[in-house]
Design a protein around this motif. Sequence first.
Motif: not given
Length: 582
Positions: A496-518
Amino acid sequence: MPQLRLAPSALKPHYPQLDPDATAPHTSPWMLGQERCVSAWSLFRRCSNQHLFVTAFPGFDGEALIEALHQQQPLQVSPGILASVVNGEAQALVKLTAEQFAKRTLPNGEAIPDEATLSALVELTPLRFVDQPLSRNTMLGSVDKSGAYHAGLLASSEVLVIPAEGLLQKPSRWFMVKEALKRGYIAFSGSPIQIPVCCKVVILGDVLDYDTLDALDPNFTDLFSLMAEAQPEWFVDSDEDAQLWGASAQQVSLLYTGRRLENGALTALARHASRSCEHQGRLTLAWHEMGLLLGQCESEGPITSERVQDALKQQRHRHNSVEIYAQRNVEEALVRVDTEGEKVGQINGLTVVDYCGHSYGEPARITVSVHYGDGEVADIERKSELGGNIHAKGMMILSACLYRIFGQDEPLHLSANIVFEQSYQTIDGDSASLAEYCSLISTIAEAPVKQGLALTGAIDQFGNVQAIGGINEKIEGFFHVCRYRGLTGSQGVILPRANTRQLNLSDDVIEAVESGQFHLFQVDNVEEALALLTGCEVGEPDKDNRFPDGTLYGLVQERLDQMAGNDEPERRPFWKRLFGFS
């Protein structure tokens, strides 16, 4: 269509560089954000015969808060005295201030006669926490065989703090305390002397304890008319707010470990505090929990960011045995979860498991089958008594959303069965209603959905996607499965878009998003989620509430028409068939 893909910068909170030498706003960290308690304590000091209930929360030291309040605003500058006044054969016990005792005056201003003997029985303790069982002798005191009074806590303290659980374990204890406070004195059978209640009382518990005592005794609030609710979170609306929290965290570190936090450690602790609140703009005030964590940081000298991260990692490791077994079951295909390809009527929902103070997320395969029927959307979890009331409510809302779109003019002639596959424990909450709706639409339209995408969210009757809890654990749970099998670049989570302020993800997830893998996608309504899952245009209705052919909702409408028999060609009259007219 609004931007649905989330940028890596949105996946964690961003705070200014926290100054480890910043000046704390209070002498005690427990006072940060507790303006309600300060206000209630001021009234407690000023209003006679009005006592106070303080509500704490897990991870917070309520006694430390009360001590800080008392240090800031003590009830008396000098402790009072329980004194004995003997004049001939008459004896009375009275509470006097230190000044009244020195000047031999009574509380009403009258002078104590010179021939009367004035003696101090007990010097009152300024602040006393009950640290023993709440027996009659403990609270009221006792009179020995010679008639001498041995003071109890109600007659030997200025402020007495009673734990609510001690009163609730045996309700008679509450009524004993209530009678003493109501009358203002303690009396014993066989003794003519009335002992004054010298203290004001604070009950320390939580909001449930307050409600329980209020339900137990309708007159509870006549005595405890003041309530101070401890604030559990600190709102970070500016850089200054973040610095104030950091300065208080530094105080906590010194109190619990005797060591200072370096700048990086403050940032790491703030990120953990934000995750505890499930909000990027809030930081937990559970200082006791934070202090215990800092006490687990190894090495001597200042605490570094690496030590905080190590302590958090070890804390998770001590509590995650069930999580490891659950992950292994998915990895070894004992529990089936597909993360590649496309399938009709099957979708990856996301769940959170809480146990022993630890939470983790895991994907759940949701499947739907449909057949001709009376329009019922059956919840197999509910029918098998594995679904909770909130989950049942979510299913009803799902049905209402379906009828709003496709059943306004006539009933639906289908029935559906929705189930969490390989689920053998109680499921509750409405956070799967978005996944269940999308899987239902996929089944009716016979449109395959991407198995590399998992989704979570609650829906309302109008198809709006609403916020849910445990968003970080859910995303990380699905990410772990995808990473184990190999990230393909097409996997991700719809939230949900309403949950974006709750995001506080692990560094592994953030790195995968940055690299376009997730990938993470934010949606406001079910149509946006369906478009992402199927790659099809959902479609807009015309004035007759018909959807265009070839769109997803158009396929749903066509299937529903088939089930209702509305797609059959009109049968020719008998005479036309007889004479061969078209």
